[in-house]
Design a protein around this motif. Structure first.
Motif, PDB file in Angstrom:
ATOM      1  N   VAL A 102       0.655  -1.191   0.042  1.00  0.00           N
ATOM      2  CA  VAL A 102       0.029  -0.087   0.031  1.00  0.00           C
ATOM      3  C   VAL A 102       0.725   1.153  -0.082  1.00  0.00           C
ATOM      4  N   MET A 103       0.582   2.121  -0.673  1.00  0.00           N
ATOM      5  CA  MET A 103       1.381   3.306  -0.963  1.00  0.00           C
ATOM      6  C   MET A 103       0.755   4.599  -0.069  1.00  0.00           C
ATOM      7  N   VAL A 104       1.608   4.937   0.868  1.00  0.00           N
ATOM      8  CA  VAL A 104       1.136   5.958   1.789  1.00  0.00           C
ATOM      9  C   VAL A 104       1.871   7.076   1.930  1.00  0.00           C
ATOM     10  N   CYS A 105       1.241   8.311   2.347  1.00  0.00           N
ATOM     11  CA  CYS A 105       2.059   9.650   2.226  1.00  0.00           C
ATOM     12  C   CYS A 105       2.979   9.600   3.671  1.00  0.00           C
ATOM     13  N   SER A 106       4.295   9.898   3.401  1.00  0.00           N
ATOM     14  CA  SER A 106       5.400   9.874   4.349  1.00  0.00           C
ATOM     15  C   SER A 106       4.893  10.846   5.658  1.00  0.00           C
ATOM     16  N   GLU A 107       4.088  11.808   5.312  1.00  0.00           N
ATOM     17  CA  GLU A 107       3.685  12.665   6.399  1.00  0.00           C
ATOM     18  C   GLU A 107       2.571  12.512   7.424  1.00  0.00           C
ATOM     19  N   CYS A 108       1.583  12.050   6.595  1.00  0.00           N
ATOM     20  CA  CYS A 108       0.443  11.708   7.672  1.00  0.00           C
ATOM     21  C   CYS A 108       0.083  10.022   7.576  1.00  0.00           C
ATOM     22  N   GLU A 129      -1.486   8.282   5.555  1.00  0.00           N
ATOM     23  CA  GLU A 129      -2.966   7.787   4.767  1.00  0.00           C
ATOM     24  C   GLU A 129      -2.677   7.360   3.471  1.00  0.00           C
ATOM     25  N   PRO A 130      -3.193   6.234   3.083  1.00  0.00           N
ATOM     26  CA  PRO A 130      -3.148   5.835   1.655  1.00  0.00           C
ATOM     27  C   PRO A 130      -3.180   7.069   0.674  1.00  0.00           C
ATOM     28  N   LEU A 131      -2.423   7.000  -0.583  1.00  0.00           N
ATOM     29  CA  LEU A 131      -2.229   7.859  -1.698  1.00  0.00           C
ATOM     30  C   LEU A 131      -3.355   7.532  -2.592  1.00  0.00           C
ATOM     31  N   SER A 132      -4.137   8.649  -3.342  1.00  0.00           N
ATOM     32  CA  SER A 132      -4.597   8.492  -4.472  1.00  0.00           C
ATOM     33  C   SER A 132      -4.267   9.665  -5.337  1.00  0.00           C
ATOM     34  N   GLU A 189      -5.748  13.143  -4.290  1.00  0.00           N
ATOM     35  CA  GLU A 189      -5.577  13.827  -3.257  1.00  0.00           C
ATOM     36  C   GLU A 189      -4.214  14.595  -3.395  1.00  0.00           C
ATOM     37  N   VAL A 190      -3.599  14.342  -4.452  1.00  0.00           N
ATOM     38  CA  VAL A 190      -2.258  14.909  -4.619  1.00  0.00           C
ATOM     39  C   VAL A 190      -2.208  16.069  -5.612  1.00  0.00           C
ATOM     40  N   HIS A 191      -1.461  17.101  -5.235  1.00  0.00           N
ATOM     41  CA  HIS A 191      -1.225  18.351  -6.193  1.00  0.00           C
ATOM     42  C   HIS A 191       0.089  18.536  -6.392  1.00  0.00           C
TER      43      HIS A 191
END
Lengths: 171, 171
Positions: B126-132, B134-137, B140-142
DNA sequence: ATTTGACAGTTCAATTTTAGAACTATAGAA
DNA sequence: TTCTATAGTTCTAAAATTGAACTGTCAAAT
Protein backbone atom coordinates in the motif's frame (compact mmCIF):
# COMPACT_ATOMS: atom_id res chain seq x y z
CA UNK A 1 9.31 -12.60 -27.20
CA UNK A 2 6.15 -11.11 -28.58
CA UNK A 3 4.25 -8.58 -26.57
CA UNK A 4 1.07 -10.55 -26.24
CA UNK A 5 2.92 -13.49 -24.76
CA UNK A 6 3.83 -11.35 -21.78
CA UNK A 7 0.20 -11.01 -20.81
CA UNK A 8 -0.19 -14.79 -20.76
CA UNK A 9 2.67 -15.39 -18.37
CA UNK A 10 1.96 -16.64 -14.88
CA UNK A 11 3.50 -13.52 -13.39
CA UNK A 12 1.62 -10.39 -12.45
CA UNK A 13 4.61 -8.25 -13.15
CA UNK A 14 5.05 -9.65 -16.64
CA UNK A 15 1.38 -9.05 -17.35
CA UNK A 16 1.60 -5.49 -16.13
CA UNK A 17 4.68 -4.95 -18.23
CA UNK A 18 2.77 -6.30 -21.19
CA UNK A 19 0.31 -3.46 -20.79
CA UNK A 20 2.40 -0.47 -19.74
CA UNK A 21 5.99 -1.63 -19.99
CA UNK A 22 7.40 0.58 -22.68
CA UNK A 23 8.81 4.05 -22.73
CA UNK A 24 6.11 5.82 -24.63
CA UNK A 25 3.23 4.21 -22.83
CA UNK A 26 4.65 5.22 -19.48
CA UNK A 27 5.18 8.78 -20.67
CA UNK A 28 1.67 8.92 -22.09
CA UNK A 29 0.37 7.81 -18.71
CA UNK A 30 2.42 10.49 -17.00
CA UNK A 31 0.62 13.03 -19.14
CA UNK A 32 -2.72 11.46 -18.29
CA UNK A 33 -2.03 11.97 -14.61
CA UNK A 34 -1.01 15.55 -15.38
CA UNK A 35 -4.48 16.03 -16.90
CA UNK A 36 -3.68 15.77 -20.59
CA UNK A 37 -6.63 14.29 -22.43
CA UNK A 38 -6.33 14.96 -26.16
CA UNK A 39 -4.30 13.64 -29.04
CA UNK A 40 -2.63 16.94 -29.76
CA UNK A 41 -1.93 17.47 -26.11
CA UNK A 42 -0.02 14.22 -25.83
CA UNK A 43 1.74 14.74 -29.10
CA UNK A 44 3.06 18.20 -28.40
CA UNK A 45 3.91 17.51 -24.77
CA UNK A 46 5.88 14.38 -25.58
CA UNK A 47 7.14 14.85 -29.12
CA UNK A 48 6.06 11.29 -29.86
CA UNK A 49 5.33 10.51 -33.49
CA UNK A 50 1.64 10.67 -34.28
CA UNK A 51 1.79 7.18 -35.63
CA UNK A 52 3.02 5.66 -32.40
CA UNK A 53 0.78 7.82 -30.28
CA UNK A 54 -2.29 6.61 -32.13
CA UNK A 55 -1.18 3.03 -31.68
CA UNK A 56 -0.40 3.34 -28.01
CA UNK A 57 -3.64 5.11 -27.22
CA UNK A 58 -5.54 2.39 -29.03
CA UNK A 59 -3.81 -0.25 -26.99
CA UNK A 60 -4.45 1.51 -23.71
CA UNK A 61 -8.12 1.80 -24.59
CA UNK A 62 -8.23 -1.85 -25.60
CA UNK A 63 -6.69 -2.76 -22.24
CA UNK A 64 -9.22 -0.72 -20.33
CA UNK A 65 -6.67 1.72 -18.95
CA UNK A 66 -8.10 4.67 -20.85
CA UNK A 67 -11.62 5.37 -22.00
CA UNK A 68 -12.23 7.17 -25.30
CA UNK A 69 -14.97 9.68 -24.73
CA UNK A 70 -16.52 12.02 -27.31
CA UNK A 71 -16.33 15.65 -26.28
CA UNK A 72 -17.61 17.08 -29.53
CA UNK A 73 -19.67 16.06 -32.55
CA UNK A 74 -18.84 17.15 -36.07
CA UNK A 75 -16.14 16.57 -36.45
CA UNK A 76 -16.17 13.76 -33.94
CA UNK A 77 -13.49 14.30 -31.37
CA UNK A 78 -12.57 12.21 -28.39
CA UNK A 79 -10.73 12.59 -25.13
CA UNK A 80 -8.72 9.91 -23.46
CA UNK A 81 -9.58 9.58 -19.79
CA UNK A 82 -8.13 7.28 -17.16
CA UNK A 83 -10.50 4.54 -16.07
CA UNK A 84 -10.38 3.23 -12.52
CA UNK A 85 -8.00 0.58 -13.79
CA UNK A 86 -5.88 3.41 -15.11
CA UNK A 87 -6.12 5.46 -11.94
CA UNK A 88 -4.92 2.40 -10.06
CA UNK A 89 -1.60 2.80 -11.85
CA UNK A 90 -0.92 5.77 -9.61
CA UNK A 91 1.30 3.91 -7.13
CA UNK A 92 3.46 2.73 -10.02
CA UNK A 93 3.82 6.28 -11.30
CA UNK A 94 4.64 7.61 -7.86
CA UNK A 95 7.14 4.84 -7.27
CA UNK A 96 8.89 5.70 -10.53
CA UNK A 97 8.96 9.39 -9.66
CA UNK A 98 10.23 8.75 -6.17
CA UNK A 99 13.10 6.58 -7.35
CA UNK A 100 14.07 9.29 -9.80
CA UNK A 101 13.83 11.89 -7.05
CA UNK A 102 16.12 9.79 -4.92
CA UNK A 103 18.67 8.61 -7.43
CA UNK A 104 18.49 10.72 -10.58
CA UNK A 105 18.27 14.37 -9.53
CA UNK A 106 20.96 16.85 -10.49
CA UNK A 107 22.31 19.74 -8.39
CA UNK A 108 19.18 21.70 -9.01
CA UNK A 109 16.99 19.34 -7.03
CA UNK A 110 13.62 17.84 -7.76
CA UNK A 111 11.67 18.93 -10.79
CA UNK A 112 8.35 18.45 -9.00
CA UNK A 113 7.08 18.44 -5.45
CA UNK A 114 3.97 16.61 -4.33
CA UNK A 115 1.47 17.95 -1.86
CA UNK A 116 -0.98 15.72 -0.04
CA UNK A 117 -4.31 17.51 0.22
CA UNK A 118 -5.35 15.62 3.35
CA UNK A 119 -2.47 16.81 5.47
CA UNK A 120 -1.31 19.76 3.42
CA UNK A 121 2.32 18.73 3.42
CA UNK A 122 4.89 17.95 0.77
CA UNK A 123 5.45 14.24 0.96
CA UNK A 124 7.23 11.21 -0.42
CA UNK A 125 5.37 8.03 -1.20
CA UNK A 126 6.16 5.15 1.14
CA UNK A 127 5.21 1.57 0.46
CA UNK A 128 3.93 -0.27 3.49
CA UNK A 129 2.52 -3.68 4.37
CA UNK A 130 -1.27 -3.81 4.16
CA UNK A 131 -1.36 -5.97 7.30
CA UNK A 132 0.98 -4.32 9.75
CA UNK A 133 1.59 -0.94 8.16
CA UNK A 134 5.36 -1.19 8.35
CA UNK A 135 7.48 0.03 5.43
CA UNK A 136 8.49 -2.73 3.05
CA UNK A 137 11.89 -3.70 1.81
CA UNK A 138 12.89 -6.56 -0.46
CA UNK A 139 14.65 -8.55 2.26
CA UNK A 140 11.64 -8.69 4.55
CA UNK A 141 9.44 -10.27 1.95
CA UNK A 142 9.21 -13.93 1.05
CA UNK A 143 7.51 -15.18 -2.04
CA UNK A 144 5.21 -18.20 -2.20
CA UNK A 145 3.46 -19.79 -5.14
CA UNK A 146 -0.17 -18.68 -5.28
CA UNK A 147 -3.22 -20.42 -6.72
CA UNK A 148 -2.41 -19.12 -10.21
CA UNK A 149 1.16 -20.41 -10.15
CA UNK A 150 2.39 -22.60 -12.96
CA UNK A 151 5.85 -23.99 -13.36
CA UNK A 152 7.55 -22.17 -16.19
CA UNK A 153 8.83 -24.82 -18.61
CA UNK A 154 12.34 -23.46 -18.62
CA UNK A 155 12.49 -23.47 -14.87
CA UNK A 156 11.49 -27.07 -14.70
CA UNK A 157 14.22 -27.82 -17.14
CA UNK A 158 16.65 -25.92 -15.02
CA UNK A 159 15.63 -27.69 -11.87
CA UNK A 160 16.05 -31.08 -13.47
CA UNK A 161 19.49 -30.15 -14.57
CA UNK A 162 20.34 -28.78 -11.17
CA UNK A 163 23.23 -31.12 -10.54
CA UNK A 164 25.72 -30.87 -7.68
CA UNK A 165 26.93 -27.66 -9.30
CA UNK A 166 30.70 -27.79 -9.19
CA UNK A 167 32.10 -24.70 -7.55
CA UNK A 168 35.57 -23.94 -8.61
CA UNK A 169 38.19 -22.11 -6.69
CA UNK A 170 36.80 -18.79 -5.63
CA UNK A 171 38.25 -15.47 -6.66
CA UNK B 1 13.44 10.49 -28.90
CA UNK B 2 16.75 8.89 -28.02
CA UNK B 3 17.13 7.02 -24.79
CA UNK B 4 19.81 9.27 -23.34
CA UNK B 5 17.62 12.30 -23.81
CA UNK B 6 15.15 10.87 -21.35
CA UNK B 7 17.70 11.02 -18.58
CA UNK B 8 18.24 14.70 -19.22
CA UNK B 9 14.62 15.65 -18.88
CA UNK B 10 13.45 17.73 -15.94
CA UNK B 11 11.17 14.94 -14.82
CA UNK B 12 12.06 12.24 -12.33
CA UNK B 13 9.73 9.82 -13.97
CA UNK B 14 11.28 10.32 -17.40
CA UNK B 15 14.73 9.83 -15.91
CA UNK B 16 13.68 6.64 -14.19
CA UNK B 17 12.13 5.41 -17.41
CA UNK B 18 15.41 6.17 -19.14
CA UNK B 19 17.09 3.66 -16.85
CA UNK B 20 14.55 0.87 -16.40
CA UNK B 21 11.73 1.70 -18.77
CA UNK B 22 11.81 -1.16 -21.20
CA UNK B 23 10.37 -4.62 -21.15
CA UNK B 24 13.54 -6.61 -20.90
CA UNK B 25 15.15 -4.44 -18.28
CA UNK B 26 12.12 -4.73 -16.04
CA UNK B 27 12.04 -8.49 -16.46
CA UNK B 28 15.75 -8.73 -15.75
CA UNK B 29 15.17 -6.79 -12.56
CA UNK B 30 12.35 -9.11 -11.60
CA UNK B 31 14.82 -11.97 -11.83
CA UNK B 32 17.32 -10.03 -9.75
CA UNK B 33 14.76 -9.70 -6.98
CA UNK B 34 14.07 -13.42 -7.30
CA UNK B 35 17.78 -14.01 -6.63
CA UNK B 36 19.03 -14.66 -10.13
CA UNK B 37 22.62 -13.50 -10.42
CA UNK B 38 24.25 -15.02 -13.48
CA UNK B 39 24.12 -14.52 -17.21
CA UNK B 40 22.88 -18.02 -17.93
CA UNK B 41 20.33 -17.73 -15.18
CA UNK B 42 18.79 -14.64 -16.69
CA UNK B 43 18.96 -16.03 -20.17
CA UNK B 44 17.23 -19.31 -19.47
CA UNK B 45 14.65 -17.84 -17.11
CA UNK B 46 13.63 -15.13 -19.55
CA UNK B 47 14.39 -16.49 -22.99
CA UNK B 48 15.94 -13.15 -23.86
CA UNK B 49 18.51 -13.17 -26.62
CA UNK B 50 22.05 -13.29 -25.31
CA UNK B 51 22.87 -10.22 -27.31
CA UNK B 52 20.23 -8.06 -25.67
CA UNK B 53 20.89 -9.52 -22.25
CA UNK B 54 24.55 -8.57 -22.45
CA UNK B 55 23.61 -5.07 -23.49
CA UNK B 56 20.98 -4.56 -20.81
CA UNK B 57 23.22 -5.88 -18.06
CA UNK B 58 25.96 -3.55 -19.17
CA UNK B 59 23.60 -0.63 -19.02
CA UNK B 60 22.31 -1.51 -15.58
CA UNK B 61 25.87 -1.76 -14.32
CA UNK B 62 26.74 1.56 -15.92
CA UNK B 63 23.74 3.11 -14.20
CA UNK B 64 24.74 1.72 -10.83
CA UNK B 65 21.68 -0.48 -10.47
CA UNK B 66 23.70 -3.69 -10.60
CA UNK B 67 27.24 -4.43 -9.53
CA UNK B 68 29.35 -6.88 -11.50
CA UNK B 69 31.21 -9.03 -9.00
CA UNK B 70 33.70 -11.80 -9.78
CA UNK B 71 32.78 -15.11 -8.23
CA UNK B 72 35.47 -17.18 -9.91
CA UNK B 73 38.86 -16.74 -11.52
CA UNK B 74 39.93 -18.64 -14.64
CA UNK B 75 37.83 -18.35 -16.48
CA UNK B 76 36.77 -15.04 -15.02
CA UNK B 77 33.11 -15.15 -14.18
CA UNK B 78 30.92 -12.48 -12.68
CA UNK B 79 27.61 -12.21 -10.88
CA UNK B 80 25.22 -9.33 -11.20
CA UNK B 81 24.05 -8.11 -7.82
CA UNK B 82 21.61 -5.36 -6.96
CA UNK B 83 23.22 -2.28 -5.45
CA UNK B 84 21.35 -0.19 -2.91
CA UNK B 85 20.17 1.92 -5.82
CA UNK B 86 18.88 -1.27 -7.37
CA UNK B 87 17.26 -2.50 -4.17
CA UNK B 88 15.48 0.82 -3.97
CA UNK B 89 13.57 -0.21 -7.08
CA UNK B 90 11.61 -2.60 -4.90
CA UNK B 91 8.56 -0.37 -4.49
CA UNK B 92 8.33 -0.05 -8.26
CA UNK B 93 8.45 -3.81 -8.67
CA UNK B 94 5.85 -4.36 -5.98
CA UNK B 95 3.60 -1.70 -7.45
CA UNK B 96 3.79 -3.41 -10.83
CA UNK B 97 3.02 -6.79 -9.30
CA UNK B 98 0.16 -5.45 -7.27
CA UNK B 99 -1.51 -3.81 -10.23
CA UNK B 100 -1.22 -7.06 -12.13
CA UNK B 101 -2.64 -8.94 -9.15
CA UNK B 102 -5.56 -6.57 -9.09
CA UNK B 103 -6.33 -6.19 -12.77
CA UNK B 104 -4.67 -8.95 -14.75
CA UNK B 105 -5.26 -12.24 -12.93
CA UNK B 106 -7.20 -15.05 -14.58
CA UNK B 107 -9.65 -17.46 -12.89
CA UNK B 108 -6.79 -19.30 -11.29
CA UNK B 109 -5.83 -16.39 -9.08
CA UNK B 110 -2.50 -14.87 -8.23
CA UNK B 111 0.67 -16.49 -9.43
CA UNK B 112 2.59 -15.40 -6.35
CA UNK B 113 1.80 -14.48 -2.78
CA UNK B 114 3.97 -12.24 -0.66
CA UNK B 115 4.69 -12.81 3.00
CA UNK B 116 5.94 -10.05 5.26
CA UNK B 117 8.51 -11.50 7.66
CA UNK B 118 7.87 -8.88 10.32
CA UNK B 119 4.23 -9.72 10.79
CA UNK B 120 4.14 -13.16 9.20
CA UNK B 121 1.12 -12.39 7.04
CA UNK B 122 0.41 -12.43 3.35
CA UNK B 123 0.08 -8.81 2.33
CA UNK B 124 -0.50 -6.32 -0.42
CA UNK B 125 1.70 -3.28 -0.81
CA UNK B 126 0.00 0.00 0.00
CA UNK B 127 1.39 3.37 -0.89
CA UNK B 128 1.00 5.95 1.85
CA UNK B 129 1.97 9.56 2.52
CA UNK B 130 5.30 9.88 4.31
CA UNK B 131 3.86 12.72 6.40
CA UNK B 132 0.48 11.52 7.57
CA UNK B 133 0.56 7.84 6.74
CA UNK B 134 -2.72 7.87 4.84
CA UNK B 135 -3.04 5.88 1.62
CA UNK B 136 -2.46 7.94 -1.51
CA UNK B 137 -4.61 8.37 -4.53
CA UNK B 138 -4.08 10.54 -7.57
CA UNK B 139 -6.86 12.98 -6.74
CA UNK B 140 -5.52 13.86 -3.31
CA UNK B 141 -2.18 14.94 -4.64
CA UNK B 142 -1.27 18.29 -6.10
CA UNK B 143 1.89 18.90 -8.02
CA UNK B 144 4.14 21.94 -7.62
CA UNK B 145 7.27 22.92 -9.48
CA UNK B 146 10.35 22.06 -7.44
CA UNK B 147 13.83 23.62 -7.42
CA UNK B 148 14.88 21.51 -10.41
CA UNK B 149 11.90 22.52 -12.53
CA UNK B 150 12.46 23.92 -15.98
CA UNK B 151 9.85 24.92 -18.48
CA UNK B 152 9.81 22.40 -21.28
CA UNK B 153 10.24 24.31 -24.55
CA UNK B 154 7.17 22.81 -26.14
CA UNK B 155 5.04 23.70 -23.17
CA UNK B 156 6.10 27.29 -23.34
CA UNK B 157 5.13 27.29 -26.95
CA UNK B 158 1.81 25.81 -26.08
CA UNK B 159 1.16 28.34 -23.37
CA UNK B 160 1.87 31.20 -25.72
CA UNK B 161 -0.55 29.80 -28.19
CA UNK B 162 -3.13 29.19 -25.51
CA UNK B 163 -5.82 31.38 -27.01
CA UNK B 164 -9.43 31.57 -25.82
CA UNK B 165 -9.89 28.06 -27.17
CA UNK B 166 -13.14 28.03 -29.09
CA UNK B 167 -15.42 25.29 -27.82
CA UNK B 168 -17.84 24.05 -30.35
CA UNK B 169 -21.21 22.59 -29.74
CA UNK B 170 -20.85 19.73 -27.35
CA UNK B 171 -21.84 16.18 -28.10
C1' DA C 1 -16.98 31.98 -51.10
C1' DT C 2 -12.50 31.00 -50.08
C1' DT C 3 -8.75 30.47 -47.14
C1' DT C 4 -6.79 29.31 -42.78
C1' DG C 5 -6.22 26.77 -38.78
C1' DA C 6 -7.23 23.21 -35.25
C1' DC C 7 -7.70 18.55 -34.48
C1' DA C 8 -7.19 13.58 -34.99
C1' DG C 9 -5.61 10.68 -37.21
C1' DT C 10 -3.20 7.59 -41.55
C1' DT C 11 0.42 6.47 -44.82
C1' DC C 12 5.03 5.49 -46.25
C1' DA C 13 10.20 5.31 -46.79
C1' DA C 14 14.32 5.28 -44.00
C1' DT C 15 16.46 4.14 -39.77
C1' DT C 16 17.02 1.67 -35.51
C1' DT C 17 16.09 -2.30 -32.51
C1' DT C 18 15.30 -6.85 -31.60
C1' DA C 19 15.11 -11.83 -32.62
C1' DG C 20 17.31 -16.09 -33.72
C1' DA C 21 20.95 -18.62 -34.49
C1' DA C 22 25.63 -19.62 -34.79
C1' DC C 23 30.24 -18.77 -33.18
C1' DT C 24 34.35 -17.76 -29.71
C1' DA C 25 36.85 -18.50 -25.63
C1' DT C 26 38.29 -20.64 -21.13
C1' DA C 27 38.77 -24.36 -18.21
C1' DG C 28 37.18 -28.39 -15.49
C1' DA C 29 35.27 -33.11 -15.99
C1' DA C 30 34.79 -37.61 -18.30
C1' DT D 1 40.66 -35.70 -26.40
C1' DT D 2 36.22 -34.60 -26.29
C1' DC D 3 32.29 -32.83 -23.75
C1' DT D 4 30.06 -29.48 -20.99
C1' DA D 5 29.25 -25.06 -18.51
C1' DT D 6 29.63 -20.27 -18.60
C1' DA D 7 29.67 -15.70 -20.58
C1' DG D 8 29.82 -13.48 -24.05
C1' DT D 9 30.17 -11.67 -29.47
C1' DT D 10 28.86 -11.64 -34.32
C1' DC D 11 25.74 -11.89 -38.10
C1' DT D 12 21.41 -11.62 -40.89
C1' DA D 13 16.45 -11.27 -41.06
C1' DA D 14 12.40 -9.41 -39.07
C1' DA D 15 9.97 -5.98 -36.44
C1' DA D 16 9.38 -1.50 -34.39
C1' DT D 17 10.18 3.44 -34.53
C1' DT D 18 11.10 7.86 -36.64
C1' DG D 19 10.17 11.77 -39.53
C1' DA D 20 7.62 13.81 -42.63
C1' DA D 21 3.91 14.42 -45.44
C1' DC D 22 -0.88 13.64 -46.29
C1' DT D 23 -6.27 13.18 -45.39
C1' DG D 24 -10.60 14.79 -43.80
C1' DT D 25 -13.84 17.55 -41.08
C1' DC D 26 -15.48 21.64 -39.63
C1' DA D 27 -15.33 26.63 -37.47
C1' DA D 28 -13.61 31.08 -37.90
C1' DA D 29 -11.60 34.74 -40.37
C1' DT D 30 -11.12 37.35 -44.63
Amino acid sequence: MKWDELEEEPCSMARTIGVIGDRWTLLILRECFLRTRRFEGFQSALGITRHLLAERLKKLVRQGVLRRIPYQESPKRHEYILTQKGLDLYPIMMALVHWGDTHMVDERGRPLLHEHRECGKMFDPVMVCSECGEPLSAKEVHVHPGPGARPAPERVLLDKKAKPKPRRKAA
